[in-house]
Design a protein around this motif. Structure first.
Motif: not given
Length: 241
Positions: A20-22, A38-43, A61-68
């Motif tokens: 997820v790319l922000v 690949i998911e793009l978010l313009e924020l 999307r029920r995403y669970v984040i493993a890395e930030l």
């Protein structure tokens, strides 16, 4: 969408199943939009509603984040009188508070899943007072201390914090911050910085300096009294930046 963040995307896209790319401007990221996973978010993380929008997106999307990988940062050159309060507030909000909020958002998921990595990109300006870029340096110093403290809190609790303090890199930062380029300064390619970040993750470090220059600045900051360091950096910044 630029600089080190973009280089991290190029590396991670070969290694990870879903990204997820922000960014507040996703134009440079659109080359990845047709790739699977690949998911793009313009924020804009300076906007109060952005974090809520991101949380809602991940939940839907029920995403669970493993890395930030938290890279977004801004700086601006000027004295305390020259820089507006709006500029100085934005530096602190983006460089420090937005990263704190993002980390706090994903930590519970990581603990539940017994795995997580949080990477803060700080700066070698974190080690000492930086006249003419005081707010930028202070935000990076606070971020480094926060990352190290959270790393100690999280030891043996399944979340690995790494704070990265690069020296100068080949990015748009200097131009955007109004900093003069030094013709003799050798800037690190972002691809090399990315390699060293993942080496530090593999070695389970909580702090990495990436370059010899950054490490020497860290050592000097611990040997020289702060008042003298501030005076030295005032002269250096005036002459070189």
């Amino acid at each position: 969408g630029s600089g080190l963040g973009l280089e991290l995307v190029r590396f991670l896209i070969k290694k990870r199943k879903t990204l997820v790319l922000v960014d507040r401007n996703i134009s440079r990221l659109q080359i990845f939009q047709d790739k699977c996973g690949i998911e793009l978010l313009e924020l804009d993380l300076l906007q109060a509603c952005s974090l809520d929008l991101l949380i809602g997106f991940l939940r839907d999307r029920r995403y669970v984040i493993a890395e930030l990988f938290s890279c977004a940062g801004v700086g601006s050159k000027g004295t305390v009188e020259e820089l507006t309060m709006k500029t100085q507030r934005e530096i602190i909000e983006l460089n420090l508070l937005s990263r704190l909020e993002l980390a706090k958002l994903v930590i519970p998921q990581m603990r539940m899943n017994k795995f997580g990595r949080i990477v803060f990109i700080s700066s070698s300006t974190a080690f000492q007072p930086i006249p003419y870029m005081a707010t930028y340096g202070a935000s990076n110093s606070a971020l480094m201390m926060l990352g190290l403290a959270w790393a100690a809190e999280s030891r043996n609790r399944n979340v690995h914090f790494l704070t990265v303090c690069p020296g100068g890199m080949e990015t748009d930062f200097q131009r955007a911050a109004g900093v003069r380029k030094n013709a003799v300064e050798r800037l690190m390619p972002t691809s090399l910085v990315v390699q060293r970040i993942f080496k530090a993750l593999k070695q389970h470090r909580s702090l990495t300096f990436v370059s010899l220059k950054s490490y020497l600045m860290y050592v000097a900051a611990r040997l020289i009294p702060l008042q003298i360091s501030a005076s030295v950096w005032e002269r250096l910044m005036k002459k070189l930046r």
